[in-house]
Design an enzyme around this catalytic site. Structure first.
Site, PDB file in Angstrom:
ATOM      1  N   ASP A  39     -13.190  80.610  47.015  1.00 42.80           N
ATOM      2  CA  ASP A  39     -11.859  81.555  47.446  1.00 42.80           C
ATOM      3  C   ASP A  39     -12.624  83.022  47.336  1.00 42.80           C
ATOM      4  O   ASP A  39     -13.619  83.386  47.083  1.00 42.80           O
ATOM      5  CB  ASP A  39     -10.818  81.427  46.428  1.00 42.80           C
ATOM      6  CG  ASP A  39      -9.533  82.550  46.461  1.00 42.80           C
ATOM      7  OD1 ASP A  39      -9.202  82.501  47.549  1.00 42.80           O
ATOM      8  OD2 ASP A  39      -9.386  82.908  45.444  1.00 42.80           O
ATOM      9  N   ASP A  92      -5.177  77.875  44.912  1.00 42.27           N
ATOM     10  CA  ASP A  92      -6.388  77.007  44.673  1.00 42.27           C
ATOM     11  C   ASP A  92      -6.310  75.671  44.065  1.00 42.27           C
ATOM     12  O   ASP A  92      -7.180  74.691  44.175  1.00 42.27           O
ATOM     13  CB  ASP A  92      -7.400  77.880  44.095  1.00 42.27           C
ATOM     14  CG  ASP A  92      -7.772  79.067  44.924  1.00 42.27           C
ATOM     15  OD1 ASP A  92      -7.750  79.125  46.079  1.00 42.27           O
ATOM     16  OD2 ASP A  92      -8.009  80.098  44.145  1.00 42.27           O
TER      17      ASP A  92
END
Length: 793
Positions: free
Chosen positions: A481, A685
């Site tokens: 990420d 996530d």
């Protein structure tokens, strides 16, 4: 839309619903109808009742009473009749060791015999298997401790056998070992029997055979000692027994099982954390204009809800009144809130920052985005196979080999051996099973994991799931990420550009003083930047925030505007062309540009960025050197993502990613045959972290990200992935060495125990020596695993 018109529309849409007051009394007023479930309730029968607005309502149970009290309008208006009558989804159960097994009721796995666990959202309350195993463990421990004292006392100079009498001590050992083997170890024997019956040999097969052989041999030696040749007698002529070995093995297995069950129970924390993001109640605006906090389960599509500043959005819906900024990091992972005006969509679980909104519910219950994320995380968690599969795969061929050797030894001695051949055959078979007891094999994996996790914790690498260490050594692709993983996770003032006649500190003072009145994260970054440069701030008057554009006000006698080009050019006619090239260059480098105008003239430009972490580039170079392909997946725009990727040398970029997109990316790469690790820190996530072969969470991130990952980096430091991979490789190598030690002893000891050396020595291997060899193999495994404590990370 004004408030009067919107409420009129709401009342018009609501009047079509049935408003039927639940009938309360029937013939002779001896019964009443429960307004919640519709059941007939006998009066004066001790059933609960409630006085609501002068009418007494009667209920069949306390549960209905509580549901009515929480939301009377829902049931009295007929609104409850609009609730879809979809059948309740049945809970399915699966095996943690064999996830392909799915059943519609609790029970045991037909492959390995383990207790099935519920799929999806975790069941509230303690795990019944954990409760049962804990109780059996304490009983086992209470029996094993005196057993060890009775049997091992003489070896440490404690003459217990002389004090009590050898024969009495043997019967006491039988008395203490019997409840451990026949009651406490019953689940192990059941699983072992299932493994034999189905042909899926595993650790339970070994445990059943090892414990059963030690116990049965000892029972025969205690009750029928005359069956054994004289040379198998001890110092006082009694035959050696191994009750303590059976009891200690069972006790140690329970320790491992309890630790594993507690670890598996914690995997449900990720789902609980997600479910807690949605509020338990929502403020419903009722047709008469009144407002009431109602249970979330009573909110239906079409309901109008008020969401006040600081509250979580309860369901997915459309804004019908008000304007505000909403923190959508749940979905995007980005720290900047999103402006919401009439007609904008909002997502359940996101946080309303400042203004008040009225929202029309569109998706409720299991249809919301948050519920779908919960299901994605639960599904991904169920797909994981525990590391113990490694030992089980080896056991698949080892167990039949040991059993065949033991049987062959017994038959061989029975047919060809000297008298008493039966006793010789029995001793040989039992020695084979005891020397092949699963202690070393059972320790091979967990002792390495325990040592490695302790070493990792010292270096900021926390291992939540043992299997993650095994898989991390094999990864070839890492998805990272951006926000909070590659970058710091919050905007920071990076550049102050001014015209030739305007002082830089003056521009920053005016802009920061103005932004101090705003609650936007970019405003907070500008104020923090000014204070870091020791720029004094002054009071603001006539402050006004324009949603999605910027702010304006009077500062130190000047009229100041700070915002985007649309605000300055379109709204107040300030020409921004002088800085347009600079603004575009900043955007290409991943920065956000903010124009500042003073008294109608463009004064300068402020640039803000989420800065790349100091050691991110070094960590990515190390990963590349290790043969790992790095992919960035972010909810941010392609322009910003490309700028960060270019600066760090990242191989591939996926921008504008929603939670389901990141999870789909993980699954696509896995389908291509790649072994994928995912590193992230946000709620968005969590599905990808759970779906990846290895999930790596940054310790500075959201709780649900930490719970969804197998490995957590405490410092939120990307170089921690390099350390974790080094630890993973060393641990897997150590486990393989341990398995080698465990089987090397068996490879030598099993033939000797079967009587291979009898023609040379004229004697059989005593079961006592077999037990010593078994213990030696366990010691070698422990000593080897402890080497991981000195691993350099």
């Amino acid at each position: 839309m004004n408030n009067h018109d919107s409420m009129s529309d709401f009342l018009f849409s609501a009047h079509t619903r049935d408003h039927v007051h639940a009938p309360q009394a029937t013939d002779k007023a001896e019964t009443a109808i429960d307004p919640v479930c519709g059941m007939t309730v006998k009066l004066n029968a001790g059933k609960p009742s409630l006085d609501y607005q002068g009418t007494i309502y009667h209920f069949c149970s306390q549960r209905c009473h509580e549901r009515f009290g929480a939301d009377p309008w829902f049931y009295l208006s007929g609104h409850a009749g609009n609730k879809p009558k979809a059948a309740k989804k049945a809970t399915l159960y699966t095996c943690p060791m064999d996830p392909e097994i799915v059943r519609d009721a609790p029970g045991t796995c037909p492959i390995c015999g383990m207790a099935l666990e519920p799929m999806g959202a975790p069941v509230e309350g303690p795990n019944p298997e954990l409760v049962d195993f804990t109780r059996r463990f304490w009983v086992s421990l209470a029996c094993a401790v005196p057993l060890v004292i009775l049997s091992m006392g003489p070896m440490v100079g404690l003459p217990i056998r002389e004090w009590i009498g050898a024969r009495i001590v043997t019967y006491l050992e039988l008395l203490l070992a019997t409840p451990v083997v026949l009651w406490a170890a019953r689940p192990f024997f059941e699983r072992g029997w299932v493994s034999l019956r189905t042909g899926h040999y595993n650790m339970w097969t070994l445990i059943m055979l090892g414990v059963g052989a030690a116990y049965l041999y000892s029972v025969v030696a205690t009750l029928l000692p005359s069956l054994f040749p004289m040379e198998f007698g001890g110092h006082h002529g009694e035959v050696a027994v191994y009750f303590e070995a059976a009891a200690v093995i069972v006790t140690l297995v329970f320790v491992g099982q309890i630790l594993e069950l507690r670890a598996r129970e914690r995997t449900g924390d990720a789902i609980r954390a997600l479910m807690n993001l949605a509020p338990k109640t929502a403020r419903r605006i009722q047709p008469d204009g009144t407002e009431q906090d109602a249970p979330l389960e009573n909110i239906l599509a079409g309901d109008h809800l008020r969401i006040r500043p600081g509250e979580a959005v309860p369901v997915d819906g459309i804004v019908t009144e008000g304007h505000s900024s909403v923190d959508e990091s749940l979905i995007t992972g980005e720290p900047l809130p999103v402006e919401k005006i009439v007609g904008a969509e909002v997502t359940g679980g996101t946080i309303n920052r400042n203004g008040t909104l009225v929202v029309r519910a569109q998706k409720v219950g299991s249809d919301t985005v948050l519920s779908q994320i919960v299901e994605m995380v639960a599904s991904a968690q169920r797909s994981r196979a525990p590391i113990q599969k490694l030992a089980d795969r080896v056991s698949g061929w080892f167990v039949p080999a040991v059993v065949l050797v033991a049987a062959a030894a017994f038959v061989g001695w029975l047919v060809l051996g000297p008298q008493p051949s039966f006793a010789y055959g029995l001793v040989a078979a039992v020695s084979v099973l005891i020397i092949a007891c699963p202690c070393a094999l059972g320790l091979a994996t967990p002792i390495s994991i325990m040592t490695a996790t302790g070493r990792g914790a010292q270096s900021g690498v926390l291992v939540r799931e043992a299997a993650a260490l095994e898989r991390l050594a094999a990864i070839d692709t890492l998805i990272v990420d951006k926000t909070g993983t590659l970058t710091e996770g919050k905007p920071r003032l990076t550049d102050v550009l001014v015209g030739p006649t305007f002082p830089e500190n003056r521009l920053l003072m005016l802009a920061a003083s103005l932004e101090k009145a705003s609650e936007h994260p970019l405003a907070e970054a500008i104020v923090a930047g000014a204070r870091a440069r020791d720029v004094p701030l002054v009071a603001v008057s006539d402050f006004e925030a324009v949603n999605g554009k910027g702010v304006s006000g009077r500062v130190d006698g000047d009229r100041v505007l700070a915002g985007n080009a649309a605000m300055l050019l379109a709204d107040v006619g300030v020409d921004t062309s002088a800085f347009a090239g600079h603004a575009e260059g900043l955007r290409q480098n991943g920065r956000t540009a903010l124009y500042v105008a003073v008294n109608g003239e463009l004064a300068g430009l402020l640039a803000l960025a989420d800065e790349i972490k100091i050691n991110a580039a070094e960590a990515i170079r190390a990963l590349h050197a290790d043969g790992i392909r790095v992919v960035m997946a972010t909810g941010d725009s392609a322009v910003t993502a490309d700028a960060v990727a270019k600066a760090l040398g990242i191989d591939d970029v996926a921008a504008d990613q929603l939670p389901e997109d990141k999870k789909a990316l993980v699954e696509r790469l896995k389908a291509e045959g790649r072994v994928v690790a995912m590193a992230g820190d946000g709620i968005n996530d969590a599905p990808a972290l759970a779906a990846a072969d290895v999930g790596i969470a940054m310790g500075t991130g959201a709780d649900v990200a930490l719970e969804s990952a197998g490995i957590t980096l405490l410092k939120g430091d990307l170089s921690g992935i390099v350390r974790a991979r080094t630890l993973s490789k060393a641990t897997l190598s150590n486990i393989r060495q341990n398995l080698f030690f465990a089987f090397a002893y068996n490879a030598v000891g099993v033939p000797v125990a079967a009587g291979l050396l009898y023609p040379l020595t004229g004697s059989l291997l005593s079961p006592m020596i077999a037990a010593a060899a078994m213990s030696l193999s366990s010691v070698s495994v422990v000593v080897n695993a402890l080497r991981l404590r000195r691993l350099k990370l």
